[in-house]
Design a protein around this motif. Structure first.
Motif, PDB file in Angstrom:
ATOM      1  N   HIS A 100       0.798  -1.221   0.000  1.00  0.00           N
ATOM      2  CA  HIS A 100       0.000   0.000   0.000  1.00  0.00           C
ATOM      3  C   HIS A 100       0.837   1.282   0.000  1.00  0.00           C
ATOM      4  O   HIS A 100       0.348   2.325  -0.407  1.00  0.00           O
ATOM      5  N   HIS A 101       2.103   1.200   0.468  1.00  0.00           N
ATOM      6  CA  HIS A 101       2.976   2.381   0.491  1.00  0.00           C
ATOM      7  C   HIS A 101       4.414   1.917   0.691  1.00  0.00           C
ATOM      8  O   HIS A 101       4.670   0.944   1.405  1.00  0.00           O
ATOM      9  N   SER A 102       5.354   2.632   0.084  1.00  0.00           N
ATOM     10  CA  SER A 102       6.760   2.214   0.149  1.00  0.00           C
ATOM     11  C   SER A 102       7.420   2.466   1.512  1.00  0.00           C
ATOM     12  O   SER A 102       8.366   1.777   1.872  1.00  0.00           O
ATOM     13  N   ASP A 103       6.916   3.410   2.293  1.00  0.00           N
ATOM     14  CA  ASP A 103       7.538   3.721   3.588  1.00  0.00           C
ATOM     15  C   ASP A 103       6.927   2.862   4.695  1.00  0.00           C
ATOM     16  O   ASP A 103       6.264   3.350   5.607  1.00  0.00           O
ATOM     17  N   TYR A 104       7.188   1.566   4.591  1.00  0.00           N
ATOM     18  CA  TYR A 104       6.599   0.629   5.543  1.00  0.00           C
ATOM     19  C   TYR A 104       7.117   0.829   6.965  1.00  0.00           C
ATOM     20  O   TYR A 104       6.391   0.613   7.933  1.00  0.00           O
ATOM     21  N   ALA A 105       8.367   1.277   7.114  1.00  0.00           N
ATOM     22  CA  ALA A 105       8.937   1.447   8.454  1.00  0.00           C
ATOM     23  C   ALA A 105       8.195   2.537   9.227  1.00  0.00           C
ATOM     24  O   ALA A 105       7.827   2.349  10.398  1.00  0.00           O
ATOM     25  N   THR A 106       7.955   3.664   8.582  1.00  0.00           N
ATOM     26  CA  THR A 106       7.235   4.753   9.250  1.00  0.00           C
ATOM     27  C   THR A 106       5.817   4.325   9.596  1.00  0.00           C
ATOM     28  O   THR A 106       5.348   4.540  10.720  1.00  0.00           O
ATOM     29  N   LEU A 107       5.134   3.708   8.654  1.00  0.00           N
ATOM     30  CA  LEU A 107       3.752   3.302   8.898  1.00  0.00           C
ATOM     31  C   LEU A 107       3.663   2.232   9.983  1.00  0.00           C
ATOM     32  O   LEU A 107       2.753   2.261  10.818  1.00  0.00           O
ATOM     33  N   ARG A 108       4.617   1.330  10.007  1.00  0.00           N
ATOM     34  CA  ARG A 108       4.651   0.293  11.054  1.00  0.00           C
ATOM     35  C   ARG A 108       4.814   0.950  12.424  1.00  0.00           C
ATOM     36  O   ARG A 108       4.070   0.654  13.362  1.00  0.00           O
ATOM     37  N   ARG A 109       5.772   1.876  12.529  1.00  0.00           N
ATOM     38  CA  ARG A 109       5.986   2.580  13.802  1.00  0.00           C
ATOM     39  C   ARG A 109       4.764   3.393  14.207  1.00  0.00           C
ATOM     40  O   ARG A 109       4.403   3.448  15.386  1.00  0.00           O
ATOM     41  N   GLU A 110       4.129   4.032  13.242  1.00  0.00           N
ATOM     42  CA  GLU A 110       2.950   4.838  13.530  1.00  0.00           C
ATOM     43  C   GLU A 110       1.799   3.975  14.059  1.00  0.00           C
ATOM     44  O   GLU A 110       1.089   4.389  14.974  1.00  0.00           O
ATOM     45  N   MET A 111       1.609   2.791  13.489  1.00  0.00           N
ATOM     46  CA  MET A 111       0.533   1.922  13.983  1.00  0.00           C
ATOM     47  C   MET A 111       0.797   1.478  15.422  1.00  0.00           C
ATOM     48  O   MET A 111      -0.137   1.351  16.205  1.00  0.00           O
ATOM     49  N   ILE A 112       2.066   1.304  15.769  1.00  0.00           N
ATOM     50  CA  ILE A 112       2.428   0.997  17.157  1.00  0.00           C
ATOM     51  C   ILE A 112       2.193   2.237  18.019  1.00  0.00           C
ATOM     52  O   ILE A 112       1.574   2.168  19.081  1.00  0.00           O
ATOM     53  N   GLY A 113       2.675   3.379  17.562  1.00  0.00           N
ATOM     54  CA  GLY A 113       2.550   4.619  18.314  1.00  0.00           C
ATOM     55  C   GLY A 113       1.108   5.035  18.556  1.00  0.00           C
ATOM     56  O   GLY A 113       0.777   5.562  19.623  1.00  0.00           O
ATOM     57  N   TYR A 114       0.241   4.788  17.584  1.00  0.00           N
ATOM     58  CA  TYR A 114      -1.168   5.121  17.720  1.00  0.00           C
ATOM     59  C   TYR A 114      -1.945   3.992  18.413  1.00  0.00           C
ATOM     60  O   TYR A 114      -3.159   4.032  18.510  1.00  0.00           O
ATOM     61  N   GLN A 115      -1.224   2.994  18.855  1.00  0.00           N
ATOM     62  CA  GLN A 115      -1.771   1.862  19.619  1.00  0.00           C
ATOM     63  C   GLN A 115      -2.871   1.113  18.874  1.00  0.00           C
ATOM     64  O   GLN A 115      -3.898   0.742  19.436  1.00  0.00           O
ATOM     65  N   LEU A 116      -2.607   0.897  17.580  1.00  0.00           N
ATOM     66  CA  LEU A 116      -3.488   0.076  16.760  1.00  0.00           C
ATOM     67  C   LEU A 116      -2.934  -1.347  16.675  1.00  0.00           C
ATOM     68  O   LEU A 116      -3.677  -2.295  16.433  1.00  0.00           O
ATOM     69  N   MET A 117      -1.618  -1.452  16.878  1.00  0.00           N
ATOM     70  CA  MET A 117      -0.924  -2.737  16.907  1.00  0.00           C
ATOM     71  C   MET A 117       0.004  -2.743  18.114  1.00  0.00           C
ATOM     72  O   MET A 117       0.353  -1.680  18.631  1.00  0.00           O
ATOM     73  N   GLU A 118       0.399  -3.937  18.504  1.00  0.00           N
ATOM     74  CA  GLU A 118       1.405  -4.071  19.548  1.00  0.00           C
ATOM     75  C   GLU A 118       2.554  -4.898  19.000  1.00  0.00           C
ATOM     76  O   GLU A 118       2.398  -5.654  18.044  1.00  0.00           O
ATOM     77  N   ARG A 119       3.699  -4.753  19.661  1.00  0.00           N
ATOM     78  CA  ARG A 119       4.920  -5.434  19.223  1.00  0.00           C
ATOM     79  C   ARG A 119       5.620  -5.985  20.455  1.00  0.00           C
ATOM     80  O   ARG A 119       5.690  -5.348  21.490  1.00  0.00           O
TER      81      ARG A 119
END
Length: 101
Positions: free
Chosen positions: A62-81
């Motif tokens: 869906h987008h080339s900047d997967y690292a930023t989007l992955r971190r954002e989903m963690i930061g916005y607490q939509l995912m956990e790691r």
């Protein structure tokens, strides 16, 4: 905003930032970014654990900047790691824009 107006606004945001299933750019506005991230996190199944590589592959569709989007989903607490593995939190646990630090 009532629910119907909110849904219409979110749909408008997605229409502005998506070209089909491709995210044209990551919104600068936190409120709009949250709408896009909630759309993106729905590409992950609940109760499934993903490796970082799998998360990157899904986001890359869906987008080339997967690292930023992955971190954002963690930061916005939509995912956990934990220990290199990721999982989507149930939508009922997602924080509202005002609750995010």
């Amino acid at each position: 905003m009532n629910n119907n107006k909110l849904e219409n606004w979110e749909e408008k945001v997605l229409n502005n930032y998506l070209d089909g299933t491709q995210l044209k750019k990551i919104p600068a506005s936190r409120k709009k970014r949250l709408v896009v991230l909630r759309w993106l996190v729905r590409k992950f199944e609940e109760k499934v654990t993903y490796s970082e590589r799998q998360v990157n592959e899904i986001i890359s569709q869906h987008h080339s900047d997967y690292a930023t989007l992955r971190r954002e989903m963690i930061g916005y607490q939509l995912m956990e790691r934990e220990k290199g593995f990721y999982w989507r939190l149930p939508a009922a646990l997602w924080k509202s824009e005002n609750e995010i630090k």
